[in-house]
Design an enzyme around this catalytic site. Structure first.
Site, PDB file in Angstrom:
ATOM      1  N   CYS A   2      -5.261  -8.014  -9.880  1.00  0.00           N
ATOM      2  CA  CYS A   2      -5.411  -8.164 -11.326  1.00  0.00           C
ATOM      3  C   CYS A   2      -5.519  -6.810 -12.022  1.00  0.00           C
ATOM      4  O   CYS A   2      -6.201  -5.914 -11.543  1.00  0.00           O
ATOM      5  CB  CYS A   2      -6.663  -8.955 -11.661  1.00  0.00           C
ATOM      6  SG  CYS A   2      -6.684 -10.583 -10.939  1.00  0.00           S
ATOM      7  N   ARG A  27       0.485  -3.133  -9.416  1.00  0.00           N
ATOM      8  CA  ARG A  27      -0.649  -3.639  -8.643  1.00  0.00           C
ATOM      9  C   ARG A  27      -0.372  -5.021  -8.051  1.00  0.00           C
ATOM     10  O   ARG A  27      -1.066  -5.450  -7.135  1.00  0.00           O
ATOM     11  CB  ARG A  27      -1.896  -3.717  -9.539  1.00  0.00           C
ATOM     12  CG  ARG A  27      -2.378  -2.365 -10.001  1.00  0.00           C
ATOM     13  CD  ARG A  27      -3.406  -2.496 -11.099  1.00  0.00           C
ATOM     14  NE  ARG A  27      -4.674  -3.022 -10.623  1.00  0.00           N
ATOM     15  CZ  ARG A  27      -5.680  -2.268 -10.195  1.00  0.00           C
ATOM     16  NH1 ARG A  27      -5.556  -0.964 -10.167  1.00  0.00           N
ATOM     17  NH2 ARG A  27      -6.813  -2.810  -9.798  1.00  0.00           N
ATOM     18  N   TRP A  73      -3.557 -11.893 -10.509  1.00  0.00           N
ATOM     19  CA  TRP A  73      -3.120 -12.204  -9.139  1.00  0.00           C
ATOM     20  C   TRP A  73      -4.007 -13.365  -8.701  1.00  0.00           C
ATOM     21  O   TRP A  73      -5.228 -13.196  -8.568  1.00  0.00           O
ATOM     22  CB  TRP A  73      -3.301 -10.975  -8.260  1.00  0.00           C
ATOM     23  CG  TRP A  73      -2.696 -11.095  -6.899  1.00  0.00           C
ATOM     24  CD1 TRP A  73      -1.409 -10.783  -6.536  1.00  0.00           C
ATOM     25  CD2 TRP A  73      -3.339 -11.538  -5.699  1.00  0.00           C
ATOM     26  NE1 TRP A  73      -1.223 -11.005  -5.204  1.00  0.00           N
ATOM     27  CE2 TRP A  73      -2.384 -11.475  -4.656  1.00  0.00           C
ATOM     28  CE3 TRP A  73      -4.628 -11.989  -5.398  1.00  0.00           C
ATOM     29  CZ2 TRP A  73      -2.682 -11.843  -3.340  1.00  0.00           C
ATOM     30  CZ3 TRP A  73      -4.917 -12.349  -4.089  1.00  0.00           C
ATOM     31  CH2 TRP A  73      -3.952 -12.281  -3.078  1.00  0.00           C
ATOM     32  N   ASN A  99     -11.319  -9.202 -13.414  1.00  0.00           N
ATOM     33  CA  ASN A  99     -10.728  -8.891 -12.102  1.00  0.00           C
ATOM     34  C   ASN A  99     -11.858  -9.053 -11.092  1.00  0.00           C
ATOM     35  O   ASN A  99     -12.915  -8.450 -11.254  1.00  0.00           O
ATOM     36  CB  ASN A  99     -10.193  -7.445 -12.113  1.00  0.00           C
ATOM     37  CG  ASN A  99      -9.715  -6.987 -10.743  1.00  0.00           C
ATOM     38  OD1 ASN A  99      -9.598  -7.780  -9.825  1.00  0.00           O
ATOM     39  ND2 ASN A  99      -9.438  -5.707 -10.622  1.00  0.00           N
ATOM     40  N   GLY A 100     -11.649  -9.883 -10.067  1.00  0.00           N
ATOM     41  CA  GLY A 100     -12.705 -10.086  -9.067  1.00  0.00           C
ATOM     42  C   GLY A 100     -12.915 -11.565  -8.814  1.00  0.00           C
ATOM     43  O   GLY A 100     -12.082 -12.390  -9.194  1.00  0.00           O
ATOM     44  N   GLU A 486       4.452   0.160  11.534  1.00  0.00           N
ATOM     45  CA  GLU A 486       4.647   0.464  10.114  1.00  0.00           C
ATOM     46  C   GLU A 486       6.080   0.119   9.681  1.00  0.00           C
ATOM     47  O   GLU A 486       6.290  -0.408   8.588  1.00  0.00           O
ATOM     48  CB  GLU A 486       4.303   1.944   9.878  1.00  0.00           C
ATOM     49  CG  GLU A 486       4.509   2.465   8.469  1.00  0.00           C
ATOM     50  CD  GLU A 486       3.772   1.710   7.373  1.00  0.00           C
ATOM     51  OE1 GLU A 486       2.884   0.896   7.666  1.00  0.00           O
ATOM     52  OE2 GLU A 486       4.126   1.907   6.203  1.00  0.00           O
ATOM     53  N   LYS A 490       6.950  -2.575   6.719  1.00  0.00           N
ATOM     54  CA  LYS A 490       7.761  -2.239   5.536  1.00  0.00           C
ATOM     55  C   LYS A 490       8.850  -3.292   5.327  1.00  0.00           C
ATOM     56  O   LYS A 490       9.084  -3.755   4.223  1.00  0.00           O
ATOM     57  CB  LYS A 490       8.441  -0.878   5.680  1.00  0.00           C
ATOM     58  CG  LYS A 490       7.608   0.349   5.534  1.00  0.00           C
ATOM     59  CD  LYS A 490       7.166   0.700   4.131  1.00  0.00           C
ATOM     60  CE  LYS A 490       5.921  -0.015   3.754  1.00  0.00           C
ATOM     61  NZ  LYS A 490       4.669   0.359   4.240  1.00  0.00           N
ATOM     62  N   GLU A 493       7.358  -6.657   4.169  1.00  0.00           N
ATOM     63  CA  GLU A 493       6.804  -6.607   2.822  1.00  0.00           C
ATOM     64  C   GLU A 493       7.862  -6.744   1.745  1.00  0.00           C
ATOM     65  O   GLU A 493       7.674  -7.481   0.787  1.00  0.00           O
ATOM     66  CB  GLU A 493       6.098  -5.259   2.585  1.00  0.00           C
ATOM     67  CG  GLU A 493       4.734  -5.123   3.193  1.00  0.00           C
ATOM     68  CD  GLU A 493       4.139  -3.751   2.907  1.00  0.00           C
ATOM     69  OE1 GLU A 493       3.013  -3.697   2.423  1.00  0.00           O
ATOM     70  OE2 GLU A 493       4.795  -2.726   3.194  1.00  0.00           O
ATOM     71  N   LYS A 608      -0.788  -4.036  -4.874  1.00  0.00           N
ATOM     72  CA  LYS A 608      -0.908  -2.636  -4.471  1.00  0.00           C
ATOM     73  C   LYS A 608      -2.352  -2.305  -4.144  1.00  0.00           C
ATOM     74  O   LYS A 608      -2.642  -1.587  -3.207  1.00  0.00           O
ATOM     75  CB  LYS A 608      -0.406  -1.749  -5.620  1.00  0.00           C
ATOM     76  CG  LYS A 608      -0.450  -0.265  -5.334  1.00  0.00           C
ATOM     77  CD  LYS A 608       0.664   0.112  -4.407  1.00  0.00           C
ATOM     78  CE  LYS A 608       0.633   1.556  -3.991  1.00  0.00           C
ATOM     79  NZ  LYS A 608       1.320   1.743  -2.697  1.00  0.00           N
TER      80      LYS A 608
HETATM   81  C1  G6P Z   1      -2.131  -3.541   0.171  1.00  0.00           C
HETATM   82  C2  G6P Z   1      -0.907  -2.709  -0.139  1.00  0.00           C
HETATM   83  C3  G6P Z   1      -0.546  -1.851   1.068  1.00  0.00           C
HETATM   84  C4  G6P Z   1      -1.734  -1.013   1.481  1.00  0.00           C
HETATM   85  C5  G6P Z   1      -2.992  -1.852   1.714  1.00  0.00           C
HETATM   86  C6  G6P Z   1      -4.228  -0.980   1.843  1.00  0.00           C
HETATM   87  O1  G6P Z   1      -1.827  -4.479   1.134  1.00  0.00           O
HETATM   88  O2  G6P Z   1       0.175  -3.547  -0.492  1.00  0.00           O
HETATM   89  O3  G6P Z   1       0.541  -1.001   0.735  1.00  0.00           O
HETATM   90  O4  G6P Z   1      -1.425  -0.327   2.663  1.00  0.00           O
HETATM   91  O5  G6P Z   1      -3.220  -2.714   0.594  1.00  0.00           O
HETATM   92  O6  G6P Z   1      -4.432  -0.312   0.626  1.00  0.00           O
HETATM   93  P1  G6P Z   1      -5.203   1.036   0.477  1.00  0.00           P
HETATM   94  O7  G6P Z   1      -5.116   1.347  -0.987  1.00  0.00           O
HETATM   95  O8  G6P Z   1      -6.617   0.789   0.917  1.00  0.00           O
HETATM   96  O9  G6P Z   1      -4.539   2.050   1.322  1.00  0.00           O
END
Ligand code: G6P
Length: 613
Positions: A2, A27, A73, A99-100, A486, A490, A493, A608
């Site tokens: 959010c 986000r 969200w 948000n929360g 990783e 990717k 995602e 995000k």
């Molecule tokens: C979400 C994002 C990822 C990120 C993860 C951890 O899932 O989509 O890209 O790696 O959160 O986020 P942070 O900000 O703690 O690295």
């Protein structure tokens, strides 16, 4: 997750709110809304993107010099027009964005229903706005006092901004566990947002609200802060370092591509001032004070989520390898609920791009409560995790807008490389000659990433061949196992193709059953101690007719003969291979997603910054 924006001042609020919501789109969200204050509140909200909200409003009323906006969200209740924020109280007097999660919303809701309140949405937020209304009415108090009292009754996490018809122009904001920033404009006009990105084009002077603080914001007047226990707080005004240009696509089709191409620069920035070749040393300012703690720790525990967890795995390999200190890497969400053994002899390092991930933050707080030293490796300056930790290092990658993390990952691994080298050097667990060789090797990484980026055209051609695959397998060993994880993440995602990352040798214990001529297998087979072993694993894939895409070191001939496609990257010391080998995998997922017409920068369901647990 959010996103919250707010404005109060003398300008037209609507364009500021819409632009702010667009800045927060990265986000991740599924509905959007705004409320504007005229004589009374005008509310617009709908399911979908900010552009859908703009179309929905059309030529509707958008006047007002105060307003709030939200991208939601979904947590409680599906994404739809009714559940979208802002939410209004039953009488229509109060309007709120949140948000929360309010955890005790059900009991509060029942109590309010008992007092005659009716609810239209399935959200916990509508419960909070009505609780504020109930207190404001029954105790005949100001909006900020009603909010303060209401927040003493709720359990959970929140960043909220509230307006009331009875106090036009006033915004009241509060925060606990979810971020909120207040920008102070030159005329004491105020800009609020979940992070600084919507604020930077108006002002650089900001106040990061702390947990348990409430802000009463009246244009033309000084910002008033107090706690939910009613203690006054003097605002701590900080200057933003963020530049507006960092938030633009600068000619790239997507933020993700821009960020992939930024990596030579972002890794260089992560190294700047920390790697001193002339003196033959590494200096990580924010960690240096905790060097002895780290060297004498029972164990270093790394907590993180998502891509940052993968960087943590590379960190484990690096620190154990070079500094011979035991390291464990934990998913923050598991660590915090599994009663871990942590004492004051432990050091817990959180890795987080945003510095706001709720689980990572909670894991750190747990470790802190048990007496551990807590350190952070964060990208966003001033973020909650960076403010909660005893010390730490910023990655200096610059704002990362694409939801799928790219440059943040390589910067995290860069900082972890520096940390492992610093500790190994101090401890004497690396020979001086090796230490110096590695320093020079690390210094060359940005230039090697630049060369790895030159594989882009080839990667695009390979992507075209595999864009319709339903599954992918990624294999790697040693330092390249986290790279395989990783790479698979990717692809999942942003292209919605199922992909698994596996240690190459472990493939025999399961995924090998999936391999046939339909299964693309990406193998990271760069030169290093386990090269021959990976070659054997490649043969196992070939024997089962798997289609092989291999990432190899420039000049490789052995794997080239076996693989269907090879992508050559510059040679590095094995310990730095994740920094270079992950680049073509980022490009592969990017091109496949573009070819599948996926929303690369804002993939479905993902956020995000995951600010709820
Ligand atoms: C979400 C994002 C990822 C990120 C993860 C951890 O899932 O989509 O890209 O790696 O959160 O986020 P942070 O900000 O703690 O690295």
């Amino acid at each position: 997750m959010c996103g919250i924006v707010g404005y109060t001042g003398s300008k037209d609020a609507y364009p500021i709110l819409i632009k702010g919501l667009q800045r927060l789109e990265y986000r991740g969200y599924d509905s959007a809304g705004v409320a504007l204050m005229n004589d009374k509140t005008t509310l617009h909200k709908c399911k979908g993107k900010v552009v859908d909200l703009q179309n929905h409003i059309g030529s509707g009323l958008t006047t007002g010099t105060a307003g709030i906006g939200h991208t939601r969200w979904a947590t409680h209740g599906e994404p739809n027009d009714v559940n979208a924020h802002p939410h209004t109280s039953m009488s229509g007097d109060i309007v709120l964005i949140h948000n929360g999660i309010i955890e005790n919303y059900d009991s509060v809701r029942k109590e309010l229903i008992h007092r005659g309140y009716t609810f239209h949405s399935e959200t916990d937020t509508e419960v909070l706005v009505n609780l504020i209304e109930e207190i404001k009415k029954s105790e005949a108090c100001s909006l900020s006092e009603a909010i303060r009292k209401a927040l003493n009754e709720v359990i959970g996490a929140y960043a909220i901004v509230v307006m009331s018809n009875s106090e036009p122009g006033t915004l009241v904001a509060a925060k606990k566990s979810s971020p909120l920033v207040i920008g102070i404009g030159p005329d004491k006009d105020y800009y609020l947002a979940s992070d600084a990105t919507p604020i930077v084009e108006y002002t650089k002077n900001v106040v990061y609200l702390e947990d348990g603080e409430i802000a009463e914001i009246i244009p033309g007047k000084d910002l008033k802060l107090f706690t939910i226990q009613k203690q006054n707080v003097t605002p701590y005004i900080q200057e933003l370092e963020l530049q507006l240009e960092q938030l633009e696509k600068s000619g790239y089709d997507h933020f993700m591509l821009k960020e992939i191409y930024e990596q030579p620069r972002s890794v260089r920035d992560s190294l700047r001032g920390r790697l001193n070749l002339a003196a033959g040393l590494v200096h990580l300012g924010g960690m240096a004070d905790y060097e002895q703690k780290l060297l004498n720790a029972n164990r270093i525990t790394i907590v993180a989520c998502g891509t940052s967890w993968h960087a943590g795995l590379v960190g484990e390999y690096l620190i154990e390898d070079l500094a011979r200190i035991p390291v464990e890497v934990e998913y923050a969400s598991e660590f915090r609920y599994r009663n871990p053994i942590i004492t004051e002899k432990d050091v817990v390092i959180a890795i987080s791009q945003s510095g706001e991930t709720a689980d990572t933050l909670a894991a750190l707080e747990l470790a802190k409560s048990k007496g551990a030293t807590i350190l952070g490796i964060c990208n966003v300056v001033g973020s909650t995790i960076s403010r909660t930790t005893h010390g730490g290092s910023y990655t200096h990658a610059g704002p990362e807008i694409g939801v799928a993390s790219t440059k943040a990952f390589t910067s995290q691994v860069t900082v972890l490389s520096l940390l492992a080298l610093m500790l190994g050097n101090k401890k004497g667990s690396i020979e001086r000659s090796k230490f110096l060789r590695l320093l020079y090797g690390l210094n060359e990484i940005p230039e090697k990433i630049e060369r790895a980026l030159q594989t882009n055209d080839l990667v695009e051609l390979i992507s075209a061949k595999f864009k319709d695959a339903s599954n992918f397998l990624y294999l790697g060993r040693g330092y390249c196992f986290p790279v395989a994880l990783e790479g698979a993440l990717k692809l999942k995602e942003i292209s919605y193709i199922h992909a698994e990352g596996y240690p190459a040798a472990e493939m025999k214990h399961g995924p090998i059953a999936l391999i046939d001529e339909e299964m693309p297998v990406v193998v990271i087979a760069t030169k290093g101690p386990s090269y021959e072993k990976v070659v054997s694993n490649i043969q196992e894939v070939k024997a089962r007719k798997g289609v092989l895409i291999a990432i190899v070191t420039e000049g490789d001939t052995q794997v080239k003969e076996m693989a269907d496609y090879t992508i050559e990257i510059p040679e590095t010391d094995e310990i730095f291979s994740p920094l270079v080998a992950s680049v073509p995998l980022q490009l592969l997922s990017y091109h496949i997603a573009v070819m599948r017409e996926c929303n690369v920068d804002q993939p479905r369901n993902l956020a995000k910054s995951v600010t709820v647990e």
